[in-house]
Enzyme design. Structure first.
Site, PDB file in Angstrom:
ATOM      1  N   GLU A   1       1.323  -0.342  -5.099  1.00  0.00           N
ATOM      2  CA  GLU A   1       0.518   0.812  -5.463  1.00  0.00           C
ATOM      3  C   GLU A   1       1.454   2.014  -5.439  1.00  0.00           C
ATOM      4  O   GLU A   1       1.925   2.428  -4.385  1.00  0.00           O
ATOM      5  CB  GLU A   1      -0.599   1.006  -4.424  1.00  0.00           C
ATOM      6  CG  GLU A   1      -1.458   2.200  -4.733  1.00  0.00           C
ATOM      7  CD  GLU A   1      -2.289   2.672  -3.542  1.00  0.00           C
ATOM      8  OE1 GLU A   1      -3.394   3.156  -3.772  1.00  0.00           O
ATOM      9  OE2 GLU A   1      -1.829   2.579  -2.392  1.00  0.00           O
TER      10      GLU A   1
ATOM     11  N   ASP B   1       0.829  -1.191   0.000  1.00  0.00           N
ATOM     12  CA  ASP B   1       0.000   0.000   0.000  1.00  0.00           C
ATOM     13  C   ASP B   1       0.876   1.258   0.000  1.00  0.00           C
ATOM     14  O   ASP B   1       1.871   1.331   0.723  1.00  0.00           O
ATOM     15  CB  ASP B   1      -0.850  -0.042   1.287  1.00  0.00           C
ATOM     16  CG  ASP B   1      -1.918   1.014   1.328  1.00  0.00           C
ATOM     17  OD1 ASP B   1      -2.714   1.071   0.381  1.00  0.00           O
ATOM     18  OD2 ASP B   1      -1.962   1.780   2.314  1.00  0.00           O
TER      19      ASP B   1
HETATM   20  C1  GLC Z   1      -4.350   3.074  -0.393  1.00  0.00           C
HETATM   21  C2  GLC Z   1      -5.566   2.188  -0.401  1.00  0.00           C
HETATM   22  C3  GLC Z   1      -6.736   2.943   0.143  1.00  0.00           C
HETATM   23  C4  GLC Z   1      -6.410   3.399   1.563  1.00  0.00           C
HETATM   24  C5  GLC Z   1      -5.107   4.195   1.591  1.00  0.00           C
HETATM   25  C6  GLC Z   1      -4.622   4.414   2.997  1.00  0.00           C
HETATM   26  O1  GLC Z   1      -4.471   4.146  -1.265  1.00  0.00           O
HETATM   27  O2  GLC Z   1      -5.800   1.705  -1.698  1.00  0.00           O
HETATM   28  O3  GLC Z   1      -7.894   2.166   0.129  1.00  0.00           O
HETATM   29  O4  GLC Z   1      -7.436   4.200   2.054  1.00  0.00           O
HETATM   30  O5  GLC Z   1      -4.075   3.518   0.907  1.00  0.00           O
HETATM   31  O6  GLC Z   1      -4.075   3.235   3.527  1.00  0.00           O
END
Ligand code: GLC
Length: 548
Positions: A242, A200
């Site tokens: 991500e 993440d």
């Molecule tokens: C990422 C996740 C999202 C979450 C954020 C904070 O962007 O995809 O769902 O709210 O991280 O952890």
């Protein structure tokens, strides 16, 4: 042929709490998921990505972790989780989990201790400032839901940094103890048997944040270290990150200047995602063609993960304001469908007006473009969204299994469900559910099964190169090819509603025995390749040859 499993995977993303409830308490659980593994195996899924599974106050759908070494008691026990890994493995399905280590919940014992006293051993695990940082109203990820990135903590009498919500204090990765702990978290789950992690918020993890420095330096070595650690613990483990960053920064996430992928194995292709949305909205593939030309060449072993929908809003921030508005007009016409000024909180089927031709076209396109496809649960049956839910919860409603009450998700009273099941109307479980579609060879679910099976026969897509075939074609038609030592696949996708004909006769010398392996209808066989018909919103996957 490459034996890197992730290049040939079909990844399915799900949230345990909205997938299948085995004990009738209204919340999905691990046993419920185990009971549905056969469904996933039949669909052709080879890897499940689980959204956060840890104990959590649940103020950001589990992305606010309270204990990294356990599973949320609402989902079951660690024993259940080990059983899930075993059962999945027996069906040839791997499991990866979300690794959310940019921050913790403010309820995590580390943060409670850190804020309680300057002498706490955890004080330096978070990022503090004695005075109000001048840049504290910059860099919010959730504008409208989040007012600042530094908040004052009355117990600590200091300001703490939080890139996301104020209940998600950022961990301080400059602290070697924090880095060691993150490695230990990875080791723990690898030891249990997960095949890797969806990491993440990676660009924020590597930030060496200092108050008053909004463009803080990034420590990319952190990723190299973590990759090495993970790979030593389990050779075939992967990191899927991500990292929604500018295209010129992407390469550093895959590897250092040396040219091998020694950091992240797979990155979500956010750039392509935005362009796909634009192309679908316009009925014109230009954006995708640009994306195929622009994207950096990846180091060996680096891979894209493609997606149309995920658990968050459709993020259009990488489009120009004008392009974004075009997509908004088509796919998010009401203000209530939009989020954070940059996104759309809808699922794909309703965005495409429930038009089966367009839904198939969109997914055929995604799954045939370079990289590893990631599919969000419920998309395979064409689920819709519930705009009466707050923010991103609109697209996080329970899986619609059958005609049973609550769509077969749970036997609890409707009022006790973790989130309401969509009922009534075009997308309610009465009309959209897995069981009904399973019995119907013409359903979207059956189509997904066929399409994914066909992809199994086209390893070029995951492991090979992907190029735009530059031939005169009608404006709405994208022609691309995938090549590897296993052969060549040719793809035609018509994003417009107008029928067309494409002349690919120039490829004839390369062709062995060209034939349609997947198409929206029965076309005349590709034969000489000179007059290939393609219907409005149609698609043809053609095997051009086997072996290079
Ligand atoms: C990422 C996740 C999202 C979450 C954020 C904070 O962007 O995809 O769902 O709210 O991280 O952890």
């Amino acid at each position: 042929m490459s034996d890197r499993w992730y290049e040939k995977a079909v990844i399915y993303c799900l949230d345990i709490d909205t997938y299948a409830d085995s004990d009738g308490d209204g919340v999905g659980d691990i046993k419920g998921l185990i009971g549905r593994l056969d469904y996933l195996a039949r669909l052709g899924v080879t890897c499940i990505w689980l959204n956060p599974i840890h104990p959590t106050p649940n103020r950001d759908d589990g992305y606010d972790v309270e204990d990294f070494y356990n599973v949320d008691p609402r989902f079951g026990t660690l024993g259940d989780f080990a059983e899930l890994l075993h059962q999945a493995r027996d069906l040839g399905i791997r499991v990866i989990i979300d690794l959310v280590v940019n921050h913790t919940s403010d309820q995590h014992p580390w943060f409670r201790s850190a804020r309680s006293s300057p002498d706490s051993p955890y004080r330096d695990w978070y990022v503090w400032s004695d005075s109000a940082p001048p840049d504290r109203r910059q860099g919010m990820v959730f504008p409208g839901e989040q007012a600042e990135t530094w908040s004052y903590d009355r117990t600590a009498k200091k300001w703490f940094y939080h890139r996301f919500y104020d209940f998600q204090p950022d961990l301080n990765i400059k602290n070697p103890e924090v880095r060691a702990e993150i490695r230990k978290i990875c080791s723990f789950w690898l030891q249990l048997g997960v095949s890797g992690f969806r990491m993440d918020a990676v660009p924020f993890i590597v930030e060496e944040t200092e108050a008053g420095r909004p463009d803080s330096p990034k420590d990319m070595e952190f990723i190299s270290e973590l990759r090495q650690h993970v790979q030593w613990r389990r050779g075939d483990a992967v990191l899927l990150a991500e990292a929604n960053v500018e295209p010129d920064q992407l390469k550093e996430y895959f590897g250092d200047a040396g040219g091998t992928a020694n950091r992240i194995h797979m990155l979500f292709d956010f750039m392509l995602n935005g362009r796909l949305m634009l192309a679908l909205a316009r009925g014109n593939p230009e954006g995708i063609i640009d994306a195929l030309h622009d994207t950096p060449k990846l180091p060996a072993g680096g891979q894209w993960a493609t997606f149309l929908r995920n658990h968050d809003e459709v993020d259009l921030s990488r489009l120009t304001a004008e392009q974004r508005n075009e997509v908004f007009e088509q796919f998010g016409p009401d203000e209530n469908m939009r989020l954070y000024g940059r996104g759309i909180r809808r699922r794909l089927a309703p965005m495409l007006g429930g038009d089966r031709r367009r839904i198939e076209l969109a997914y055929a396109l995604q799954f045939s473009l370079r990289g590893t496809p990631v599919l969000r649960y419920g998309e395979e049956i064409g689920m819709g969204e519930d705009l009466s839910q707050d923010g991103r919860n609109a697209i996080r409603t329970p899986m619609q299994w059958s005609l049973l009450p609550n769509g077969g998700f749970s036997s609890a009273k409707p009022g006790d469900l973790v989130r309401p099941v969509i009922s009534g109307g075009e997308y309610g479980y009465e009309r959209v559910n897995a069981t009904t579609q399973r019995h119907d060879p013409a359903s979207l679910l059956s189509w997904f099964e066929r399409m994914i099976r066909t992809l199994r026969e086209a390893p070029e897509v995951g492991s090979g190169s992907c190029t735009h075939v530059d031939v005169p074609a009608p404006a709405g038609v994208l022609v691309h090819r995938a090549d590897d030592v296993t052969g060549t696949m040719l793809f035609l996708h018509n994003l417009s509603d107008t029928d067309g004909v494409v002349d690919l006769g120039s490829l004839r010398p390369e062709a062995e025995f060209p034939n349609d392996v997947l198409a929206d209808r029965e076309y005349e066989e590709p034969g000489k390749l000179d007059k290939l018909a393609i219907a409005g919103y149609g698609y043809r996957w053609i095997r051009l040859r086997r072996r290079a």
